[in-house]
Design a protein around this motif. Structure first.
Motif, PDB file in Angstrom:
ATOM      1  N   MET A   1     -14.727  -9.259  -8.577  1.00 35.01           N
ATOM      2  CA  MET A   1     -15.598  -9.699  -7.436  1.00 35.01           C
ATOM      3  C   MET A   1     -15.899 -11.091  -7.902  1.00 35.01           C
ATOM      4  SD  MET A   1     -19.358  -8.160  -6.132  1.00 35.01           S
ATOM      5  CE  MET A   1     -18.633  -6.858  -5.761  1.00 35.01           C
ATOM      6  N   GLN A   2     -15.672 -11.994  -6.723  1.00 32.08           N
ATOM      7  CA  GLN A   2     -16.062 -13.389  -6.849  1.00 32.08           C
ATOM      8  C   GLN A   2     -16.962 -13.847  -5.508  1.00 32.08           C
ATOM      9  OE1 GLN A   2     -12.913 -16.048  -6.425  1.00 32.08           O
ATOM     10  NE2 GLN A   2     -13.910 -17.786  -7.595  1.00 32.08           N
ATOM     11  N   GLY A   3     -18.211 -14.479  -5.942  1.00 29.61           N
ATOM     12  CA  GLY A   3     -19.065 -14.863  -4.967  1.00 29.61           C
ATOM     13  C   GLY A   3     -19.558 -13.794  -3.888  1.00 29.61           C
ATOM     14  N   GLY A   4     -19.600 -12.600  -4.580  1.00 24.38           N
ATOM     15  CA  GLY A   4     -20.027 -11.389  -3.727  1.00 24.38           C
ATOM     16  C   GLY A   4     -18.849 -10.757  -2.985  1.00 24.38           C
ATOM     17  N   ILE A   5     -17.901 -11.270  -3.097  1.00 26.28           N
ATOM     18  CA  ILE A   5     -16.509 -10.526  -2.455  1.00 26.28           C
ATOM     19  C   ILE A   5     -15.532 -10.223  -3.351  1.00 26.28           C
ATOM     20  CG2 ILE A   5     -14.764 -11.375  -0.925  1.00 26.28           C
ATOM     21  CD1 ILE A   5     -16.010 -13.980  -0.143  1.00 26.28           C
ATOM     22  N   ALA A   6     -15.312  -8.771  -2.968  1.00 27.08           N
ATOM     23  CA  ALA A   6     -14.517  -8.150  -3.897  1.00 27.08           C
ATOM     24  C   ALA A   6     -13.005  -8.565  -3.755  1.00 27.08           C
ATOM     25  CB  ALA A   6     -14.453  -6.463  -3.223  1.00 27.08           C
ATOM     26  N   LEU A   7     -12.246  -8.785  -5.017  1.00 27.09           N
ATOM     27  CA  LEU A   7     -11.023  -9.103  -4.653  1.00 27.09           C
ATOM     28  C   LEU A   7      -9.874  -8.038  -4.583  1.00 27.09           C
ATOM     29  CD1 LEU A   7     -11.338 -12.121  -7.456  1.00 27.09           C
ATOM     30  CD2 LEU A   7     -11.407 -12.285  -5.024  1.00 27.09           C
ATOM     31  N   ASN A   8     -10.429  -6.961  -4.997  1.00 25.44           N
ATOM     32  CA  ASN A   8      -9.341  -5.671  -4.751  1.00 25.44           C
ATOM     33  C   ASN A   8     -10.200  -4.403  -4.720  1.00 25.44           C
ATOM     34  OD1 ASN A   8     -10.352  -5.886  -7.421  1.00 25.44           O
ATOM     35  ND2 ASN A   8      -8.930  -4.315  -7.938  1.00 25.44           N
ATOM     36  N   LYS A   9     -10.060  -3.436  -3.504  1.00 18.53           N
ATOM     37  CA  LYS A   9     -10.513  -2.414  -3.303  1.00 18.53           C
ATOM     38  C   LYS A   9     -10.486  -1.113  -4.142  1.00 18.53           C
ATOM     39  CE  LYS A   9     -10.700  -3.676   1.639  1.00 18.53           C
ATOM     40  NZ  LYS A   9     -10.201  -3.111   2.902  1.00 18.53           N
ATOM     41  N   ASN A  10      -9.340  -1.227  -4.869  1.00 22.28           N
ATOM     42  CA  ASN A  10      -8.692   0.018  -5.793  1.00 22.28           C
ATOM     43  C   ASN A  10      -8.671  -0.681  -7.131  1.00 22.28           C
ATOM     44  OD1 ASN A  10      -8.838   1.797  -3.502  1.00 22.28           O
ATOM     45  ND2 ASN A  10      -6.802   0.751  -2.840  1.00 22.28           N
ATOM     46  N   PRO A  11      -8.988   0.075  -8.037  1.00 23.31           N
ATOM     47  CA  PRO A  11      -8.682  -0.176  -9.366  1.00 23.31           C
ATOM     48  C   PRO A  11      -7.067  -0.573  -9.696  1.00 23.31           C
ATOM     49  CG  PRO A  11      -9.925   1.865  -9.542  1.00 23.31           C
ATOM     50  CD  PRO A  11      -9.584   1.584  -8.055  1.00 23.31           C
ATOM     51  N   GLU A  12      -6.909  -1.845 -10.451  1.00 26.13           N
ATOM     52  CA  GLU A  12      -5.570  -1.995 -10.666  1.00 26.13           C
ATOM     53  C   GLU A  12      -5.110  -2.492 -12.152  1.00 26.13           C
ATOM     54  OE1 GLU A  12      -3.705  -4.459  -7.365  1.00 26.13           O
ATOM     55  OE2 GLU A  12      -5.683  -4.243  -6.553  1.00 26.13           O
ATOM     56  N   ALA A  13      -4.022  -2.337 -12.587  1.00 28.82           N
ATOM     57  CA  ALA A  13      -3.811  -2.641 -14.058  1.00 28.82           C
ATOM     58  C   ALA A  13      -3.537  -4.305 -14.067  1.00 28.82           C
ATOM     59  CB  ALA A  13      -2.959  -1.741 -14.699  1.00 28.82           C
ATOM     60  N   SER A  14      -3.344  -4.608 -12.976  1.00 33.11           N
ATOM     61  CA  SER A  14      -2.900  -6.311 -12.729  1.00 33.11           C
ATOM     62  C   SER A  14      -3.264  -6.613 -11.554  1.00 33.11           C
ATOM     63  CB  SER A  14      -1.245  -6.388 -13.014  1.00 33.11           C
ATOM     64  OG  SER A  14      -0.864  -7.674 -12.767  1.00 33.11           O
ATOM     65  N   LEU A  15      -3.826  -7.780 -11.533  1.00 34.77           N
ATOM     66  CA  LEU A  15      -4.487  -8.546 -10.295  1.00 34.77           C
ATOM     67  C   LEU A  15      -4.183  -9.912 -10.199  1.00 34.77           C
ATOM     68  CD1 LEU A  15      -6.314  -8.230  -7.680  1.00 34.77           C
ATOM     69  CD2 LEU A  15      -8.380  -8.755  -9.433  1.00 34.77           C
ATOM     70  N   LEU A  16      -3.515 -10.366  -8.873  1.00 33.79           N
ATOM     71  CA  LEU A  16      -3.282 -11.734  -8.849  1.00 33.79           C
ATOM     72  C   LEU A  16      -4.294 -12.379  -7.890  1.00 33.79           C
ATOM     73  CD1 LEU A  16      -0.921 -13.964  -8.833  1.00 33.79           C
ATOM     74  CD2 LEU A  16       0.073 -13.032  -6.714  1.00 33.79           C
ATOM     75  N   ILE A  17      -4.835 -13.697  -8.234  1.00 36.76           N
ATOM     76  CA  ILE A  17      -5.851 -14.378  -7.545  1.00 36.76           C
ATOM     77  C   ILE A  17      -5.116 -15.573  -7.202  1.00 36.76           C
ATOM     78  CG2 ILE A  17      -8.106 -15.369  -7.304  1.00 36.76           C
ATOM     79  CD1 ILE A  17      -8.876 -13.510  -9.671  1.00 36.76           C
ATOM     80  N   GLU A  18      -4.875 -15.902  -5.790  1.00 40.25           N
ATOM     81  CA  GLU A  18      -4.026 -17.063  -5.640  1.00 40.25           C
ATOM     82  C   GLU A  18      -5.029 -18.207  -4.847  1.00 40.25           C
ATOM     83  OE1 GLU A  18       0.108 -15.651  -4.348  1.00 40.25           O
ATOM     84  OE2 GLU A  18      -1.176 -14.874  -3.119  1.00 40.25           O
ATOM     85  N   ASN A  19      -4.603 -19.383  -4.745  1.00 39.10           N
ATOM     86  CA  ASN A  19      -5.030 -20.436  -3.963  1.00 39.10           C
ATOM     87  C   ASN A  19      -6.340 -20.828  -4.592  1.00 39.10           C
ATOM     88  OD1 ASN A  19      -2.780 -20.768  -2.455  1.00 39.10           O
ATOM     89  ND2 ASN A  19      -3.465 -19.004  -1.241  1.00 39.10           N
TER      90      ASN A  19
END
Length: 218
Positions: A1-19
């Protein structure tokens, strides 16, 4: 979560955050056990440009959670068009010549090792010296201690080795226990298993010497 916004809805082993336009990320990490922890990641690298870069971090659970830096890369974009037009001169053999003799083949940047162990026989001839050069090329691209361990492990599993070759490979590994694991794994494939004195040069502790003698049958 960043700034109160969830970056992914489901648990993930790998997460990509872009831009990402800022050099600092303030995140809240939530694990499967519902424990959450704030974490700060600084996208900086001393003396290097950080614009248009891709960062890899490994998240370790705990209170607080930790982000361990594992590498910085230039992002690779997809070709456009994805399927290029066939060239007038067929250069496919040159482009796809990723075979490092009989050592391994690079597929999508990852080494696929060939098994050079004799079938139903003990190792008598060590792998060609050039294979150590190939291993060194792969080591220079390795981004973590775990990646280096996997490279040495694969070489030991798939090739006959002399003791001096094994010593060279163990020099890439920093931790004594990891070296011992690899030595034990490689020992059945050594062409000169009696040369234990040379192998001992890779170790510092008396307990390691004793363990070497155990699996060498001494």
């Amino acid at each position: 979560m960043q700034g109160g916004i969830a970056l992914n809805k489901n648990p993930e082993a790998s997460l990509l955050i872009e831009n990402m336009m800022s050099d600092t990320l303030n995140l809240i990490i939530e694990f499967e056990n519902k424990q959450s922890s704030p974490i700060t990641i600084y996208l900086l690298d001393k003396g290097k440009k950080t614009r248009n870069k891709e960062y890899n971090y490994k998240i370790m659970s705990g209170q607080p959670a930790k982000a361990i830096f594992t590498g910085m890369y230039d992002p690779v974009s997809l070709p456009d068009p994805i399927v290029p037009r066939k060239p007038v001169v067929d250069t496919s053999q040159q482009r796809n010549n990723n075979l490092l003799e009989h050592f391994c083949e690079l597929k999508n940047g990852k080494p696929i090792y060939f098994n050079n162990m004799p079938v139903g026989e003990k190792c008598k001839t060590p792998m060609p010296a050039v294979y150590l050069g190939f291993a060194d090329q792969l080591m220079k691209k390795a981004q973590s201690d775990e990646a280096k361990f996997r490279i040495v492990e694969s070489v030991c599993l798939n090739n006959c080795l002399s003791t001096s070759q094994l010593v060279t490979l163990l020099n890439y590994i920093d931790y004594e226990l990891e070296k011992l694991k690899l030595a034990k794994l490689a020992f059945p494939g050594l062409t000169d298993p009696g040369n234990l004195n040379e192998l001992e040069k890779s170790f510092r502790f008396e307990s390691s010497f004793q363990e070497l003698k155990k699996f060498a049958g001494r």
